[in-house]
Design an enzyme around this catalytic site. Sequence first.
Site, PDB file in Angstrom:
ATOM      1  N   LYS A  49       0.826  -1.210   0.000  1.00 35.10           N
ATOM      2  CA  LYS A  49       0.000   0.000   0.000  1.00 35.10           C
ATOM      3  C   LYS A  49       0.863   1.265   0.000  1.00 35.10           C
ATOM      4  CE  LYS A  49      -1.674   0.901   4.017  1.00 35.10           C
ATOM      5  NZ  LYS A  49      -0.848   2.064   4.426  1.00 35.10           N
ATOM      6  N   THR A  50       1.861   1.309   0.880  1.00 37.38           N
ATOM      7  CA  THR A  50       2.714   2.494   0.973  1.00 37.38           C
ATOM      8  C   THR A  50       3.469   2.727  -0.328  1.00 37.38           C
ATOM      9  OG1 THR A  50       2.984   2.174   3.359  1.00 37.38           O
ATOM     10  CG2 THR A  50       4.622   3.553   2.253  1.00 37.38           C
ATOM     11  N   ASP A 240      -4.538   7.986   2.970  1.00 36.89           N
ATOM     12  CA  ASP A 240      -4.101   6.661   3.419  1.00 36.89           C
ATOM     13  C   ASP A 240      -5.086   6.110   4.450  1.00 36.89           C
ATOM     14  OD1 ASP A 240      -2.475   4.439   3.784  1.00 36.89           O
ATOM     15  OD2 ASP A 240      -1.200   5.421   5.270  1.00 36.89           O
ATOM     16  N   GLU A 241      -5.196   4.785   4.554  1.00 33.61           N
ATOM     17  CA  GLU A 241      -6.031   4.108   5.564  1.00 33.61           C
ATOM     18  C   GLU A 241      -7.456   4.680   5.587  1.00 33.61           C
ATOM     19  OE1 GLU A 241      -4.948   1.514   6.790  1.00 33.61           O
ATOM     20  OE2 GLU A 241      -2.836   1.615   7.360  1.00 33.61           O
ATOM     21  N   GLN A 271      -9.688  -4.519   7.089  1.00 28.39           N
ATOM     22  CA  GLN A 271      -8.885  -4.141   8.250  1.00 28.39           C
ATOM     23  C   GLN A 271      -9.486  -2.938   8.978  1.00 28.39           C
ATOM     24  OE1 GLN A 271      -4.461  -4.606   7.882  1.00 28.39           O
ATOM     25  NE2 GLN A 271      -4.901  -4.757   5.703  1.00 28.39           N
ATOM     26  N   ARG A 626      -0.784 -10.925  10.143  1.00 28.45           N
ATOM     27  CA  ARG A 626       0.495 -10.372  10.641  1.00 28.45           C
ATOM     28  C   ARG A 626       1.622 -11.380  10.458  1.00 28.45           C
ATOM     29  NH1 ARG A 626      -0.501  -6.080   9.506  1.00 28.45           N
ATOM     30  NH2 ARG A 626      -2.383  -7.041   8.664  1.00 28.45           N
TER      31      ARG A 626
END
Length: 684
Positions: A49-50, A240-241, A271, A626
């Site tokens: 994503k980043t 973002d997010e 998420q 994770r």
Amino acid sequence: MARSYQLNSPQHNSRFQLNYRNELNNEQYAAVSSPAGPALVIAGAGSGKTRTLTYRVAFLIEKGIHPKNILLLTFTNKASREMLERVKELVPLDISELWGGTFHSICNRILRRHASDIGFTSSFSILDRDDQKTLINSVIGDCEIDTSHKRFPKADVLITIFSLVRNTGSSIEQVVSGSYPYFSEWMKEIQLVSDKYREKKVQVNSMDFDDLLCHTLTLLQKDADLRSRYQRKFQHILVDEFQDTNYVQSSLINHLIGEQESIMVVGDDAQSIYSWRGANMENILSFPDTFNNAKVYRIESNYRSVPEILELSNTAIKANIKQFDKNLRAHRPKGSSLPALVAVEDPATQAQFVGQRILELRDEGVELKEIAVLYRAHHQSLEIQMELTQRKVPFQITSGLRFFEQAHIKDVASFLRFIVNRKDEISFKRMVLMLPGVGNVSANKLWNKWTATPWYAQSTLPPSFSEVLLEFKPPKKAKAGWEQLCYTLDELVVEQKFVSPSRMIYCVLEGFYDDYLKATFDNYDQRKQDVQQLMEYGEGFDDIMEFLGQLSLMSSIDGDPSGSSQEIDDESVTLSSIHQAKGLEWKAVFVIWLTDGMFPNMRVIDSDDQDALEEERRLFYVAITRAKDDLYLTYPMINPKSYRGDILQTPSRFLEDFPRTLVEEWNINNTPSWGAEYDDNTPF
């Protein structure tokens, strides 16, 4: 007629060329190179994503967009710094004018320019949590609220209530009745404090963090010219997010979008786990409906986990109804084993398994810093903390303080310590300072009264604590609470003998401390569960001296009274709530306490709220994604509960969301230690 003349930025005459095709996969490239207009990027866990966001910024600049016309909104300073640093590495130009930062930092920047329009000066102060508490306590004092008959919520609780009101667009009545029903009788007074607090902030030219968002939104709503100016300035907005945005943040974004609607939001609905602090997943789910011509891009190549873990996570989340369909694909080769499903006898055995397996993984070459133990609630880590301490395995906790160092655990322990050691001034004062109207001066007076009694110096217990202590004169506001405290102390001793540690904790909680918890802490339910967990831990002790001694020992490691060892943080196991673990990754992950009532939370089960249950399942999804290489899902089949005997546990309903073929079930055999009791039927 005036002549139109275009100024060109000199720096953009120097072209640079990134090979996006080589640097990005096909999905990332499609999003990064998309045309201007509304775009939703659904970026699955571990999908880059980043990388997608930073390359999008570079792409825009390369296409001639000046950095000052780009707005990049993030949720944390860390994420903002990381993205801007990556953009600097990609773009050989000056990007210092790019507006990148958290929602709060961007709003602060806007307000510094226009604060006078809403009654502040540009030099306004920003209140941190302690500043807020001080100001609210001052307001409560000015309001002269009568708290003599029942506790009024403390400043920490009021801050949370006011924040939820601002960030969700709800009324105080809705927030209190929905999340704090035990304060409903104070509704009028809470509203009064809220109004006076708002006025006070203007008087002292100060804003709290919620004001930064809300005042900016007010400016944009009321001033059409100002709104138009920023819409023209921000030609491209990236967020973002996006799944974590709340009502105010979503409204801010909508007011900053210009006619060109050039906005790209990146997030993962799977998420979305922060509704309890105001996040609204509908913002991301409804994006395609909000913008009719929105393009939706899916990034589903996962670079983090082995295929076995991804197949499990894909299947587990499919049970949710409200979501964008996605299917993460593993970029990594097949792993060495399936995720492990481990049923154990009880919580102690669960901790023993986790501790032993961690040491085995270390021996197999996995560094301790690459191992994490994740749980739904902080109190579920108690047995793990004890086990790792006994095995001398260093660990760090990101979900809060070590269990025995938490304020509410120390509060309850102060009653027990004072009963055992009547010269314990620290514990005595900790108890009485919980009373309304009691400060340091009053606490000193009460302590001096106690030291003047014969029972202070005697090793024997008084026949009745209340007979002695009720002769004292606490402040008027503290009278009712003082009486309850005295009677609670009486319940800790029966016929000149201490009751069991577990019984003591029960009496303190039910007789005195529960009301204090409600009024003092915004996360009352979690802290009460912690105290109940301490009660269960106390079931293993008959002697109060031994119990208190163990509490002291468990509060420190290797003689460090703070309970932390910063020098070992680089080589230590991580213990974390799943909420705190979002965005992180480890080679090996243990997800513990996978039983109904623990995960999902019992409150969610009892509410029969489908949306809340789906958020719990998303939390489970976050936990299992994770893990890079090894995943262990554990649950105890029996849970010993105080006063109710052993309770059979039902495995978490989330374990029913995937076929058993996706996991390897482990049977745990307990080997009795040397000297263990056995009878004639014990096999050899």
